[in-house]
Design an enzyme around this catalytic site. Structure first.
Site, short mmCIF file in Angstrom:
data_model
loop_
_atom_site.label_atom_id
_atom_site.label_comp_id
_atom_site.label_asym_id
_atom_site.label_seq_id
_atom_site.Cartn_x
_atom_site.Cartn_y
_atom_site.Cartn_z
CB SER A 6 -0.95 0.00 1.21
OG SER A 6 -0.23 -0.29 2.39
CD GLU A 8 0.49 7.60 5.12
OE1 GLU A 8 0.38 6.48 5.65
OE2 GLU A 8 0.83 8.62 5.74
NE ARG A 99 -4.55 11.42 19.91
CZ ARG A 99 -3.57 11.66 20.77
NH1 ARG A 99 -3.75 11.40 22.06
NH2 ARG A 99 -2.41 12.13 20.36
N GLY A 100 -5.39 11.24 15.62
CA GLY A 100 -4.86 12.51 15.10
C GLY A 100 -4.35 13.36 16.25
CG ASP A 101 -1.13 14.35 17.01
OD1 ASP A 101 -1.23 13.84 18.13
OD2 ASP A 101 -0.50 13.84 16.08
CE1 TYR A 137 2.24 6.22 16.24
CE2 TYR A 137 0.45 4.93 17.22
CZ TYR A 137 0.88 6.01 16.47
OH TYR A 137 -0.03 6.86 15.91
CE LYS A 157 -4.87 2.08 18.11
NZ LYS A 157 -4.06 3.16 17.49
CG PHE A 208 8.67 13.90 8.86
CD1 PHE A 208 8.07 15.15 8.95
CD2 PHE A 208 8.64 13.25 7.63
CE1 PHE A 208 7.49 15.73 7.86
CE2 PHE A 208 8.06 13.82 6.53
CZ PHE A 208 7.48 15.07 6.65
CG HIS A 258 1.42 1.81 4.68
ND1 HIS A 258 0.22 1.92 4.00
CD2 HIS A 258 1.67 3.05 5.17
CE1 HIS A 258 -0.24 3.17 4.09
NE2 HIS A 258 0.63 3.88 4.79
P1 FAD Z 1 -4.56 6.42 19.77
O1 FAD Z 1 -4.56 5.00 19.38
O2 FAD Z 1 -5.81 7.00 20.33
O3 FAD Z 1 -3.36 6.64 20.80
C1 FAD Z 1 -2.90 7.95 21.13
C2 FAD Z 1 -2.16 7.92 22.45
O4 FAD Z 1 -3.09 7.77 23.52
C3 FAD Z 1 -1.16 6.76 22.62
O5 FAD Z 1 -0.09 7.24 23.41
C4 FAD Z 1 -1.95 5.71 23.38
O6 FAD Z 1 -1.12 4.85 24.14
C5 FAD Z 1 -2.83 6.59 24.26
N1 FAD Z 1 -4.15 6.02 24.54
C6 FAD Z 1 -4.96 5.36 23.68
N2 FAD Z 1 -6.12 5.03 24.29
C7 FAD Z 1 -6.02 5.49 25.56
C8 FAD Z 1 -6.89 5.48 26.70
N3 FAD Z 1 -8.10 4.91 26.62
N4 FAD Z 1 -6.46 6.06 27.85
C9 FAD Z 1 -5.23 6.65 27.93
N5 FAD Z 1 -4.37 6.70 26.88
C10 FAD Z 1 -4.77 6.13 25.73
N6 FAD Z 1 -2.21 11.81 11.88
C11 FAD Z 1 -3.05 12.65 11.22
O7 FAD Z 1 -3.39 13.72 11.74
N7 FAD Z 1 -3.52 12.34 9.96
C12 FAD Z 1 -3.20 11.20 9.33
O8 FAD Z 1 -3.65 10.96 8.22
C13 FAD Z 1 -2.33 10.27 10.02
N8 FAD Z 1 -2.02 9.09 9.47
C14 FAD Z 1 -1.25 8.17 10.17
C15 FAD Z 1 -1.01 6.92 9.62
C16 FAD Z 1 -0.25 5.98 10.31
C17 FAD Z 1 -0.02 4.64 9.70
C18 FAD Z 1 0.31 6.32 11.57
C19 FAD Z 1 1.16 5.33 12.32
C20 FAD Z 1 0.06 7.56 12.13
C21 FAD Z 1 -0.72 8.50 11.46
N9 FAD Z 1 -1.03 9.76 11.98
C22 FAD Z 1 -1.85 10.63 11.30
C23 FAD Z 1 -0.47 10.16 13.28
C24 FAD Z 1 -1.43 9.89 14.46
O9 FAD Z 1 -2.63 10.59 14.28
C25 FAD Z 1 -0.73 10.38 15.72
O10 FAD Z 1 0.36 9.53 16.02
C26 FAD Z 1 -1.63 10.54 16.93
O11 FAD Z 1 -0.86 11.22 17.95
C27 FAD Z 1 -2.13 9.25 17.55
O12 FAD Z 1 -3.09 8.66 16.77
P2 FAD Z 1 -3.57 7.15 17.10
O13 FAD Z 1 -4.66 6.84 16.16
O14 FAD Z 1 -2.40 6.26 17.16
O15 FAD Z 1 -4.14 7.40 18.57
#
Ligand code: FAD
Length: 284
Positions: A6, A8, A99-101, A137, A157, A208, A258
């Site tokens: 895949s 990106e 989740r995003g930031d 991660y 998840k 990055f 990927h």
């Molecule tokens: P989560 O899985 O929600 O985790 C975020 C943090 O919170 C982690 O430290 C986790 O341990 C912690 N956590 C999770 N659940 C809980 C809970 N219930 N209680 C306490 N802590 C918890 N970002 C973008 O903005 N746009 C994109 O298109 C994008 N694409 C990406 C693609 C890939 C393949 C990857 C690896 C990352 C991408 N990101 C993108 C970055 C990502 O959005 C960030 O790393 C973000 O900070 C975390 O997203 P997540 O989905 O991993 O979050």
């Protein structure tokens, strides 16, 4: 041997960038026959419109299906439901759920705190229509309270309905292998597809990596720094490093690859060719 690939992309900012991306995804489609093209998505504002336009174009015009990234932070349930409906109408069947930031200055986290809540909402709203990928991660998320907590959150998840995970990029196969072993121990039984970042620009890669918590090992940082402005040598060296990593992943039986393409085709095609993922007589 068939390994699902895949690629990106990020949504281009201009018409010129969009035209260039069209050329890039056409070349990648022809050379790699990828399983899907994913398109990143930022929290808030105009990037979302550009993401949607890029997803729609790939889905309508390319031979490869589009897989939109969807981040939930700062969003409402109604807003996410609306986007999911639009993707369904385009016959899109795969989503990268994140989740995003929150962008700096934006304070309202909206209706979702973590990606597991988004995965659960997608299942609640759309049943099994979407194949859901999530982020993983191997060197742990920078905000994770601990390595164990991060793995447990990945499991949440999966329990919420994720079908697969794509990793943050890494340059240590040991980190990835240990992570996959840890996942198995926790019964996280989805494919953990490694994310691979070509090395073409040291300054950008260092920036990055600092931002997303991916580890640039000291030996690699030092070697890349030493090339200074000699881009040609840096790229040749970076290519060899990622070819070796890719070949090792393939030998270890990776469930897929990927590529973070940075909207470039050449480096990714060369990596696939030289790591044996493509036939050696491929000229693409
Ligand atoms: P989560 O899985 O929600 O985790 C975020 C943090 O919170 C982690 O430290 C986790 O341990 C912690 N956590 C999770 N659940 C809980 C809970 N219930 N209680 C306490 N802590 C918890 N970002 C973008 O903005 N746009 C994109 O298109 C994008 N694409 C990406 C693609 C890939 C393949 C990857 C690896 C990352 C991408 N990101 C993108 C970055 C990502 O959005 C960030 O790393 C973000 O900070 C975390 O997203 P997540 O989905 O991993 O979050």
């Amino acid at each position: 041997m068939h390994i699902p690939i895949s690629c990106e992309f990020f949504p281009p900012k201009s018409d010129e960038g969009a035209a260039k991306l069209r050329g890039v995804h056409n070349r990648l489609a022809e050379a790699l026959k990828p399983e899907y093209f994913s398109v990143t998505y930022g929290a808030g504002g105009s990037t979302q419109e550009r993401s949607f336009a890029t997803v729609r174009e790939i889905q309508m015009e390319s031979s490869v299906p589009a897989a939109p990234h969807l981040s939930c932070v700062g969003s409402t349930r109604a807003g996410i439901a609306d986007i999911l409906d639009q993707y369904r109408a385009l016959d899109i069947h795969r989503i990268i759920a994140l989740r995003g930031d929150l962008p700096s200055g934006m304070r309202d986290p909206g209706d979702f705190r973590y990606a597991n809540e988004l995965v659960a909402f997608i299942r609640e709203h759309a049943g099994d229509w979407f194949h859901i990928e999530v982020a993983a991660y191997p060197e742990f998320h920078p905000q994770a309270a601990s390595a164990t907590a991060d793995l447990e959150h990945l499991k949440r998840k999966v329990d919420a309905g994720a079908n697969g995970a794509i990793t943050q990029y890494f340059y240590s196969i040991e980190a990835y292998s240990r992570f996959v072993d840890d996942c198995e121990r926790l019964h996280i039984d989805i494919p953990i597809v490694p994310g691979l970042m070509p090395i073409t620009n040291y300054t950008q890669l260092a920036r990055f990596s600092d931002a997303c918590g991916a580890d640039l090992p000291r030996w690699l940082r030092k070697r890349l720094e030493a090339f200074g402005d000699d881009l040609g040598s840096l790229r040749a060296f970076g290519h060899d490093v990622v070819v070796e990593l890719t070949a090792d992943l393939v030998s270890a039986g990776t469930p897929g690859l990927h590529f973070y393409t940075m909207n470039q085709a050449d480096s990714v095609i060369a990596l696939c060719r030289d790591s044996g993922v493509l036939p050696t007589n491929h000229t693409g």
